[in-house]
Structures are given as structure tokens and as C-alpha cells.
Scaffold this motif. Sequence first.
Motif, PDB file in Angstrom:
ATOM      1  N   VAL A  41      -2.520  10.386  -2.231  1.00  0.00           N
ATOM      2  CA  VAL A  41      -2.350   9.285  -3.007  1.00  0.00           C
ATOM      3  C   VAL A  41      -2.974   7.989  -2.218  1.00  0.00           C
ATOM      4  CG1 VAL A  41      -0.420   7.893  -3.771  1.00  0.00           C
ATOM      5  CG2 VAL A  41      -0.099  10.051  -3.851  1.00  0.00           C
ATOM      6  N   ASP A  42      -3.488   7.276  -2.835  1.00  0.00           N
ATOM      7  CA  ASP A  42      -4.053   5.928  -2.135  1.00  0.00           C
ATOM      8  C   ASP A  42      -4.133   4.856  -3.138  1.00  0.00           C
ATOM      9  OD1 ASP A  42      -5.395   3.960  -0.702  1.00  0.00           O
ATOM     10  OD2 ASP A  42      -7.119   5.022  -0.400  1.00  0.00           O
ATOM     11  N   VAL A  43      -3.022   4.262  -3.004  1.00  0.00           N
ATOM     12  CA  VAL A  43      -2.668   3.152  -4.123  1.00  0.00           C
ATOM     13  C   VAL A  43      -2.166   1.903  -3.382  1.00  0.00           C
ATOM     14  CG1 VAL A  43      -1.121   2.559  -6.124  1.00  0.00           C
ATOM     15  CG2 VAL A  43      -2.233   4.737  -6.229  1.00  0.00           C
ATOM     16  N   VAL A  44      -2.631   0.940  -3.891  1.00  0.00           N
ATOM     17  CA  VAL A  44      -2.233  -0.489  -3.297  1.00  0.00           C
ATOM     18  C   VAL A  44      -1.695  -1.327  -4.697  1.00  0.00           C
ATOM     19  CG1 VAL A  44      -2.579  -2.460  -1.969  1.00  0.00           C
ATOM     20  CG2 VAL A  44      -4.010  -0.643  -1.482  1.00  0.00           C
ATOM     21  N   ILE A  45      -0.467  -1.563  -4.734  1.00  0.00           N
ATOM     22  CA  ILE A  45       0.269  -2.356  -5.618  1.00  0.00           C
ATOM     23  C   ILE A  45       0.202  -3.970  -5.309  1.00  0.00           C
ATOM     24  CG2 ILE A  45       2.419  -2.899  -6.803  1.00  0.00           C
ATOM     25  CD1 ILE A  45       2.118   0.423  -5.355  1.00  0.00           C
ATOM     26  N   PHE A  46      -0.151  -4.703  -6.211  1.00  0.00           N
ATOM     27  CA  PHE A  46      -0.283  -6.163  -6.061  1.00  0.00           C
ATOM     28  C   PHE A  46       0.701  -6.597  -6.983  1.00  0.00           C
ATOM     29  CE2 PHE A  46      -3.482  -7.660  -3.229  1.00  0.00           C
ATOM     30  CZ  PHE A  46      -4.153  -6.526  -2.991  1.00  0.00           C
ATOM     31  N   ARG A  47       1.843  -7.127  -6.513  1.00  0.00           N
ATOM     32  CA  ARG A  47       3.016  -7.656  -7.476  1.00  0.00           C
ATOM     33  C   ARG A  47       3.160  -9.363  -7.149  1.00  0.00           C
ATOM     34  NH1 ARG A  47       9.246  -7.336  -4.807  1.00  0.00           N
ATOM     35  NH2 ARG A  47      10.243  -8.600  -6.218  1.00  0.00           N
ATOM     36  N   GLN A  48       3.295  -9.803  -8.446  1.00  0.00           N
ATOM     37  CA  GLN A  48       3.228 -11.305  -8.367  1.00  0.00           C
ATOM     38  C   GLN A  48       4.924 -11.576  -7.742  1.00  0.00           C
ATOM     39  OE1 GLN A  48       5.121 -14.029  -9.386  1.00  0.00           O
ATOM     40  NE2 GLN A  48       3.440 -15.393  -8.506  1.00  0.00           N
ATOM     41  N   ASP A  66       8.077   0.967  -5.819  1.00  0.00           N
ATOM     42  CA  ASP A  66       8.913   1.778  -5.226  1.00  0.00           C
ATOM     43  C   ASP A  66       8.789   3.210  -5.735  1.00  0.00           C
ATOM     44  OD1 ASP A  66      10.452  -0.023  -4.021  1.00  0.00           O
ATOM     45  OD2 ASP A  66      12.513   0.511  -5.192  1.00  0.00           O
ATOM     46  N   GLY A  67       8.205   3.538  -7.123  1.00  0.00           N
ATOM     47  CA  GLY A  67       7.859   4.588  -7.592  1.00  0.00           C
ATOM     48  C   GLY A  67       6.774   5.164  -6.821  1.00  0.00           C
ATOM     49  N   PHE A  68       5.694   4.641  -6.408  1.00  0.00           N
ATOM     50  CA  PHE A  68       4.567   5.125  -5.767  1.00  0.00           C
ATOM     51  C   PHE A  68       5.034   5.533  -4.311  1.00  0.00           C
ATOM     52  CE2 PHE A  68       1.702   3.873  -9.068  1.00  0.00           C
ATOM     53  CZ  PHE A  68       0.989   5.040  -9.312  1.00  0.00           C
ATOM     54  N   ALA A  69       5.884   4.628  -3.888  1.00  0.00           N
ATOM     55  CA  ALA A  69       6.481   4.739  -2.355  1.00  0.00           C
ATOM     56  C   ALA A  69       7.161   6.230  -2.303  1.00  0.00           C
ATOM     57  CB  ALA A  69       7.320   3.701  -2.002  1.00  0.00           C
ATOM     58  N   GLY A  70       7.707   6.633  -3.519  1.00  0.00           N
ATOM     59  CA  GLY A  70       8.423   8.107  -3.484  1.00  0.00           C
ATOM     60  C   GLY A  70       7.508   9.060  -3.182  1.00  0.00           C
ATOM     61  N   PRO A  95       0.732  -1.164   0.021  1.00  0.00           N
ATOM     62  CA  PRO A  95      -0.061  -0.132  -0.078  1.00  0.00           C
ATOM     63  C   PRO A  95       0.986   1.154  -0.145  1.00  0.00           C
ATOM     64  CG  PRO A  95      -0.257  -1.247   2.130  1.00  0.00           C
ATOM     65  CD  PRO A  95       0.989  -1.960   1.439  1.00  0.00           C
ATOM     66  N   CYS A  96       0.361   2.136  -0.681  1.00  0.00           N
ATOM     67  CA  CYS A  96       1.064   3.583  -0.672  1.00  0.00           C
ATOM     68  C   CYS A  96       0.264   4.663  -0.545  1.00  0.00           C
ATOM     69  CB  CYS A  96       1.782   3.806  -2.036  1.00  0.00           C
ATOM     70  SG  CYS A  96       3.182   2.712  -2.229  1.00  0.00           S
ATOM     71  N   LYS A  97      -0.165   4.995   0.640  1.00  0.00           N
ATOM     72  CA  LYS A  97      -1.067   6.082   0.978  1.00  0.00           C
ATOM     73  C   LYS A  97      -0.570   7.329   1.845  1.00  0.00           C
ATOM     74  CE  LYS A  97      -5.684   6.186   3.199  1.00  0.00           C
ATOM     75  NZ  LYS A  97      -6.850   5.385   3.752  1.00  0.00           N
TER      76      LYS A  97
END
Length: 399
Positions: free
Chosen positions: A138-145, A283-287, A113-115
Motif C-alpha cells: 500500500v502506498d497511499v497519501v490522503i489529503f484531508r481538508q 483511518d481506514g487506510f492506516a488499518g 501517508p499510509c505506506k
Amino acid sequence: MAKRTIVTMPGDGIGKPVLDETIRVLEAAGFEANYVQGDIGWEFWCSEGNPLPDRTLKLIEEHKIALFGAITSKPKDEAFAELAPELKDKKLVYASPIVSLRQHFGLDICMRPCKTYKGNPLNFIRRGADGGVEEPMVDVVIFRQNTEGLYGGVEWSNPKGIVYDALMTHPKFVENFGHVPAEEVAVSTRIFTKKATYRILKAAFEHARTYGYKSVTLCEKPNVIRETSGMMYKMALEMQKKEYPNIELWNTNIDAQMMWLTKNPEDYGVIVAGNMFGDIASDGFAGLIGGLGFAASAQFNSDNGVGVFEPTHGSAPKYADYPVSIVNPIAMIEAAVMMLEFIKEDAIAARIRQAVAEVVAEGKVRTYDMAKMRGTAEVVNKGAASTKQMADAIIAKLK
Ligand code: NAI
Ligand code: MG
């Protein structure tokens, strides 16, 4: 009810102080558990030739839930050089223990999550149409395989024999690389399976539905990487149409996404991607929400119930030996909050998250990254909070 047991794996460098402080926060918030320590990391590679000893795997198998700090990884030759002398002739090859852990337990779903926290001085800002400064939420949740793709480990340098012959059956290999001597060729494969692709897509759509996100964005590159990204896109289209007609499916290319995330990050909700592109996107959104001091990660397998929760940062060796730890523990604390949600301790999770939000909003206690200082041992004498002081501030806000 019997107390739960949590496996703690501090690992290397700053993994230890952030995990110690996180456990203090968990205890202060009323989470009752026993903790058993699992050995992982560089120390065990050097002394035993295995950075992920079997006894640690057994602990996780038994207790299912683990908190992980961070490990140090070094390139092949350096890894060999640091092995204990008596292990040097055993043909040992270093492999990242965290990648091995994911593969051993099939931790194929990685959620990041990147909130935005209100008041975080590290929040992304941009210039608006009227020239004023905007700070989009920003309220994005990344699902990574988390187990396949470019991290699958199927690689060759100087491919020989049937491997080389197999490559030569592909017209593109013949055309573009057929004239290159094999010893000048290195190959890393990007393998996607339908089962794992289905599972990560399903996890992403389910999360969007449960938490009310309006869109799922597939962030791959199907126009160029036609077989793997192409398969994932096709499966996403089918899944959306059949099972999630009320959630929009957006399709972005990873490169374009990296540009758009600084233009309109508030437009995105759930993002889903393969292993490498998911790592990049997260990592991009975490920034945008404060960087490595704020970015946490959950990895789990809903079939066997194993979950490992960690900050996405590494061991930051340059800060590891400071007399007073200066790094931000919030990423690790966030990871523990995700652990609490995974084991359905939602009330305690909410309490901790609220306390973190209040500390950040108040702005009185800030680690060096939040205070925008260069990370030196002296920052704690110049007004930056230490790792422990940040945890203390969070504990003081717990209600
Ligand atoms: P890193 O994440 O350890 O550190 C990069 C920089 O980010 C640090 O120098 C520091 O400026 C900042 N940073 C990291 N964590 C922070 C925190 N909690 N608070 C404030 N600032 C923070 O990445 P780096 O330097 O590329 O790698 C160091 C080691 O960690 C390497 O051996 C690498 O292989 C390993 N690593 C391990 C990971 C894991 O255990 N999951 C993930 C990434 C790297
Ligand atoms: Mg990463």
C-alpha cells in the motif's frame, strides 16, 4: 546557520513518551535544533479553563514548526465537571485544542501517508485467486481538508429565531423536519468554501505530480451530498482537465471506498476529501499498514509557513500510567520525518525512515501492537519492546 527552534507539545497521556523518544531519535540522526515546550491539553483546561493557552499560540507564531503528541478530549458535561472550582461560573465551554489550532493558523492542508513497511506483521493480507495469501504493498497519501466541513463548528441544538426561520425556507426541511419540535432538533452544518476546496485539491494534485502517483481519487459522496461534495467534484474535474491532464482523476464514494480499500488498496495513490471523509479514509487506510502505531499526520499552511506534525492516535489514557511506556513511537517518529521534509531536511528524514524500515523488516524489536499482544503493563516482560526500546533500536540503525 542559527539553530532552528521547534515547539514541542506533548499534550496528554502517551503524547509525552512518544514525543520524548522521537526527540532522541531526531538528535541521534543529527538534526540540530532547540526545543521549547508549548502547553496544550486537558491539564490546562482543568487548571486554566483553556486547553490551548495564548502563550502556546505565540510560541507557534514565532517558531512556525511544532511537534504535537496527543490530547485527551471528554464530552461537554465531563469537561465541565473537571474544571477547577473557581472557574466553574465563568461560562467556559471546552473546545478541542487541536481543532482550535488548525483554525487559528489556517492549517487547512492535512496530509496522511499510509505506506506499507516490509516485514510489518500488521500488514494487510488477503486471499488471492489461487487461494494463496497475498500481501499487497500500500502506498497511499490522503489529503484531508482540515478546517471546514463537519468540523467547522457551526452547530445548533434546539435552533431558534432566525436560524430556525432560515431552515424553514428550505423545502426539504419543511417536508422532512417541519413537524418536529425545535427542541428535538440538532443541526451540524457541512460548509465548504471554494477557496479551501481549491487549495486541498491543488495540494493533492501537486503531490501526485511531484512524487509520480498516477491517480488522484476524490473520495466524497457527490450523488447524495450534492452541494458540498458536488462542488468539490466539479472543481476537481476542472483542475484535472486544465492543469493535470497526465494524472487520472478517480471518483469514489466514501462508503464504497471503505469496502474497496480491503480489496485493491494497491491501486490507489493520492486520495483527497473533505474534513470528515478524509478523517475516515485515513483511518481506514492506516488499518492496512499497521494501525495507530504507524499512522502520522502533517497539517500546514503553505502561506504562513506554519506546520504541526503529529501521530493520528490519541492519548490512549489506559496506557498512560504504566511504569514503562509500551506504545509504539513509530507514528510520532514518522510525523517528525514529515516535519523534516517540510523544512527541507530531506537527508536526515531519509536516514530516519530507512532506520525504521530496517527495524521493522528485521522483526527483532516489536512493540506490543506489532507482537499482537493485548496492551497490558506486563507485555514488556513477555518479549514486547517498550516505547524506549523501539526508539533505541531505531537509533542503533541510523547510518
Ligand atoms: P487512542 O488513539 O488514544 O487509542 C485507541 C487505541 O489505539 C489504544 O487503546 C491503543 O490500543 C491503540 N493505540 C493508540 N496509539 C497507539 C500507539 N502509539 N501504539 C500502539 N497502540 C496504540 O484513541 P481513543 O482511545 O479513542 O481516545 C483516547 C483519547 O484521545 C480521547 O480523549 C480522545 O478524545 C483523544 N484523541 C486525541 C487525538 C489527538 O490528540 N489528535 C486523536 C484521537 C483521540
Ligand atoms: Mg481521526
